[in-house]
Design a protein around this motif. Structure first.
Motif, PDB file in Angstrom:
ATOM      1  N   TYR A 204      32.850  28.033  27.717  1.00 52.29           N
ATOM      2  CA  TYR A 204      34.206  28.568  27.526  1.00 52.29           C
ATOM      3  C   TYR A 204      34.142  30.064  27.226  1.00 52.29           C
ATOM      4  CZ  TYR A 204      38.768  29.275  25.260  1.00 52.29           C
ATOM      5  OH  TYR A 204      40.012  29.751  24.896  1.00 52.29           O
ATOM      6  N   ARG A 205      33.248  30.438  26.323  1.00 53.40           N
ATOM      7  CA  ARG A 205      33.112  31.850  25.961  1.00 53.40           C
ATOM      8  C   ARG A 205      32.680  32.701  27.169  1.00 53.40           C
ATOM      9  NH1 ARG A 205      31.847  34.191  20.880  1.00 53.40           N
ATOM     10  NH2 ARG A 205      31.960  36.449  21.098  1.00 53.40           N
ATOM     11  N   LEU A 206      31.894  32.104  28.068  1.00 51.91           N
ATOM     12  CA  LEU A 206      31.440  32.810  29.269  1.00 51.91           C
ATOM     13  C   LEU A 206      32.474  32.770  30.390  1.00 51.91           C
ATOM     14  CD1 LEU A 206      27.736  31.537  29.334  1.00 51.91           C
ATOM     15  CD2 LEU A 206      28.522  33.853  28.770  1.00 51.91           C
ATOM     16  N   GLN A 207      33.663  32.208  30.098  1.00 55.05           N
ATOM     17  CA  GLN A 207      34.765  32.082  31.049  1.00 55.05           C
ATOM     18  C   GLN A 207      34.435  31.135  32.204  1.00 55.05           C
ATOM     19  OE1 GLN A 207      36.803  35.809  32.026  1.00 55.05           O
ATOM     20  NE2 GLN A 207      35.770  36.843  30.323  1.00 55.05           N
ATOM     21  N   LYS A 208      33.512  30.213  31.960  1.00 53.88           N
ATOM     22  CA  LYS A 208      33.188  29.191  32.955  1.00 53.88           C
ATOM     23  C   LYS A 208      34.019  27.949  32.623  1.00 53.88           C
ATOM     24  CE  LYS A 208      28.535  31.009  33.747  1.00 53.88           C
ATOM     25  NZ  LYS A 208      27.074  30.725  33.758  1.00 53.88           N
ATOM     26  N   PHE A 209      35.303  28.066  32.871  1.00 55.76           N
ATOM     27  CA  PHE A 209      36.247  27.067  32.386  1.00 55.76           C
ATOM     28  C   PHE A 209      36.143  25.729  33.120  1.00 55.76           C
ATOM     29  CE2 PHE A 209      38.384  31.244  31.546  1.00 55.76           C
ATOM     30  CZ  PHE A 209      38.181  31.222  30.171  1.00 55.76           C
ATOM     31  N   GLU A 239      42.515  25.195  31.371  1.00 56.77           N
ATOM     32  CA  GLU A 239      43.387  25.370  32.542  1.00 56.77           C
ATOM     33  C   GLU A 239      44.282  26.590  32.357  1.00 56.77           C
ATOM     34  OE1 GLU A 239      43.120  23.941  35.272  1.00 56.77           O
ATOM     35  OE2 GLU A 239      42.209  21.978  34.977  1.00 56.77           O
ATOM     36  N   PHE A 240      44.762  26.786  31.129  1.00 58.45           N
ATOM     37  CA  PHE A 240      45.590  27.963  30.852  1.00 58.45           C
ATOM     38  C   PHE A 240      44.777  29.247  31.001  1.00 58.45           C
ATOM     39  CE2 PHE A 240      46.704  31.147  27.602  1.00 58.45           C
ATOM     40  CZ  PHE A 240      47.955  31.517  28.058  1.00 58.45           C
ATOM     41  N   GLN A 241      43.572  29.264  30.440  1.00 59.48           N
ATOM     42  CA  GLN A 241      42.753  30.481  30.503  1.00 59.48           C
ATOM     43  C   GLN A 241      42.392  30.839  31.937  1.00 59.48           C
ATOM     44  OE1 GLN A 241      42.904  32.207  28.081  1.00 59.48           O
ATOM     45  NE2 GLN A 241      42.030  31.415  26.170  1.00 59.48           N
ATOM     46  N   LYS A 242      42.318  29.855  32.808  1.00 60.34           N
ATOM     47  CA  LYS A 242      42.011  30.125  34.225  1.00 60.34           C
ATOM     48  C   LYS A 242      43.114  30.946  34.877  1.00 60.34           C
ATOM     49  CE  LYS A 242      40.755  26.490  36.614  1.00 60.34           C
ATOM     50  NZ  LYS A 242      40.660  25.053  37.018  1.00 60.34           N
ATOM     51  N   THR A 243      44.318  30.908  34.315  1.00 58.30           N
ATOM     52  CA  THR A 243      45.441  31.664  34.880  1.00 58.30           C
ATOM     53  C   THR A 243      45.529  33.075  34.313  1.00 58.30           C
ATOM     54  OG1 THR A 243      47.056  30.978  33.189  1.00 58.30           O
ATOM     55  CG2 THR A 243      46.721  29.495  35.074  1.00 58.30           C
ATOM     56  N   GLN A 244      44.685  33.377  33.312  1.00 55.63           N
ATOM     57  CA  GLN A 244      44.743  34.669  32.653  1.00 55.63           C
ATOM     58  C   GLN A 244      43.726  35.649  33.238  1.00 55.63           C
ATOM     59  OE1 GLN A 244      47.284  34.944  30.089  1.00 55.63           O
ATOM     60  NE2 GLN A 244      47.648  33.055  31.235  1.00 55.63           N
ATOM     61  N   THR A 245      44.031  36.929  33.116  1.00 60.27           N
ATOM     62  CA  THR A 245      43.077  37.968  33.490  1.00 60.27           C
ATOM     63  C   THR A 245      42.377  38.425  32.218  1.00 60.27           C
ATOM     64  OG1 THR A 245      44.494  38.687  35.321  1.00 60.27           O
ATOM     65  CG2 THR A 245      42.771  40.211  34.582  1.00 60.27           C
ATOM     66  N   LEU A 246      41.147  37.990  32.042  1.00 65.65           N
ATOM     67  CA  LEU A 246      40.408  38.267  30.816  1.00 65.65           C
ATOM     68  C   LEU A 246      39.361  39.354  31.060  1.00 65.65           C
ATOM     69  CD1 LEU A 246      39.839  34.538  29.762  1.00 65.65           C
ATOM     70  CD2 LEU A 246      41.557  36.116  28.843  1.00 65.65           C
ATOM     71  N   PRO A 247      39.126  40.215  30.090  1.00 61.86           N
ATOM     72  CA  PRO A 247      38.124  41.269  30.251  1.00 61.86           C
ATOM     73  C   PRO A 247      36.716  40.682  30.256  1.00 61.86           C
ATOM     74  CG  PRO A 247      38.944  41.255  28.006  1.00 61.86           C
ATOM     75  CD  PRO A 247      39.802  40.294  28.778  1.00 61.86           C
ATOM     76  N   PRO A 248      35.749  41.384  30.870  1.00 65.58           N
ATOM     77  CA  PRO A 248      34.367  40.887  30.909  1.00 65.58           C
ATOM     78  C   PRO A 248      33.774  40.658  29.511  1.00 65.58           C
ATOM     79  CG  PRO A 248      34.667  42.685  32.463  1.00 65.58           C
ATOM     80  CD  PRO A 248      35.903  42.639  31.621  1.00 65.58           C
ATOM     81  N   ASP A 249      34.198  41.473  28.542  1.00 66.10           N
ATOM     82  CA  ASP A 249      33.657  41.361  27.187  1.00 66.10           C
ATOM     83  C   ASP A 249      34.564  40.518  26.278  1.00 66.10           C
ATOM     84  OD1 ASP A 249      35.758  43.113  27.117  1.00 66.10           O
ATOM     85  OD2 ASP A 249      34.780  44.562  25.779  1.00 66.10           O
TER      86      ASP A 249
END
Length: 259
Positions: A204-209, A239-249
Motif C-alpha cells: 500500500y505504501r509503495l502504491q501497489k494497490f 480502490e479509492f487511492q487508485k483514483t488519486q494522483t499521488l506523489p512519488p514520495d
C-alpha cells in the motif's frame, strides 16, 4: 499518562427495546458501566467521567504506574471481554446485544482540579487527550474494537499482539499518527498472517494497490475472521487511492475529513 475513551455500540436498538421504560434502560446502562469500570479500578486507573454511554479514564494519575501503557492495553482487552459477557446476559433476557469501541493513547496531559469557579472536577487536558478521542471515533470505520496509538504501542513492545491499521492524520491535524489494533487469544497461524498483513501495508505504501487488494482478500478469514470488516474497508481504500494522483514520495498518511 495513558488515556482511554470508550463508547457503547448498539445503544439505539437497546434503547428502543425499552420504549418508555426509562428506569429499566437506566439499570441496564448502569450495569454496562459497572462491567467496563471494574477492570479499570482493579488496575488503579482513574475514571475521569462518564458521558452518556461513553467513558474516559486514565492510568498513571493520581496513582503512579510506571507501566501505564501496558496497563491501559491490558485493561482495554478486559473491558472488551466484560462487554461480551454483559451482552450475553442481555441477550438471555431478550434484549439486543451490545458491543464497545475504545481508543487508547499515551502522552502528556495537564491533570488536576479544573472547571468553573462554581463547579469543577478532576480532569485531564492536552493534545494526547483529544487525539485519543479522535482515535476512538474511528473504531467503527475501521471495523475494530480497540484502536491504539503508536506511542502506546512503542512503549508496550512485544507484550501484546498488535496489527498496524493505518497512518492517520485525525481531523484538525496535519501530522499522521500510526494506529494499531490489539488482539488476544492469538495462535501460531495468526503470527504467520501478521507477516502477510505487514506485507500488505508495505505494498500500500509503495502504491501497489492491486497487489495489496489481493493480500486483503487472502487475509479475510485470518485472525478467526475478526479483521474481515477491516480488510473489506481497506479494499475500498485501495480502490479509492487508485483514483488519486499521488506523489512519488507519498508517505501513506490518510487525512481524515471527519471526527
Amino acid at each position: 499518562v495513558s488515556i482511554c475513551f470508550s463508547d457503547l455500540r448498539g445503544f439505539t436498538p437497546l434503547g428502543e427495546s425499552f420504549g418508555d421504560d426509562v428506569g429499566g434502560l437506566t439499570r441496564v446502562m448502569n450495569g454496562y458501566m459497572d462491567a467496563i469500570t471494574q477492570p479499570i479500578l482493579a488496575a488503579n486507573g482513574m475514571v475521569i467521567k462518564y458521558i452518556g454511554d461513553a467513558s474516559m479514564h486514565i492510568h498513571n494519575a493520581p496513582i503512579d504506574d510506571p507501566d501505564h501503557p501496558k496497563t491501559a492495553v491490558a485493561v482495554g482487552l478486559k473491558m472488551v471481554q466484560a462487554v461480551k459477557e454483559y451482552s450475553i446476559k442481555l441477550e438471555a433476557e431478550g434484549r439486543p446485544g451490545v458491543k464497545m469501541g475504545a481508543g487508547i493513547n499515551t502522552g502528556l496531559g495537564y491533570i488536576g482540579e479544573m472547571g468553573s469557579t462554581q463547579r469543577h472536577s478532576y480532569d485531564v487536558l492536552g493534545d494526547a487527550v483529544s487525539t485519543t478521542a479522535r482515535i476512538e471515533s474511528k473504531c467503527k470505520e475501521y471495523g475494530c474494537v480497540l484502536l491504539v496509538g503508536e506511542e502506546t504501542v512503542r512503549r508496550c513492545g512485544d507484550d501484546f499482539f498488535f496489527l498496524k491499521i493505518d497512518d492517520l492524520a485525525v481531523k484538525g491535524k496535519s501530522v499522521g499518527v500510526g494506529i494499531y489494533t490489539v488482539l488476544d487469544g492469538v495462535t501460531t497461524a495468526d503470527y504467520d498472517s501478521k507477516l502477510t498483513h505487514d506485507k500488505m501495508h508495505q505494498l500500500y505504501r509503495l502504491q501497489k494497490f492491486d497487489a495489496a487488494i489481493i493480500l486483503c482478500e487472502q487475509l479475510m478469514p485470518a485472525f478467526d475472521g475478526r479483521m474481515a470488516d477491516y480488510y473489506r474497508m481497506w479494499i475500498e481504500r485501495c480502490e479509492f487511492q487508485k483514483t488519486q494522483t499521488l506523489p512519488p514520495d507519498w508517505n501513506g498518511v490518510f487525512i481524515a475529513q471527519s471526527k
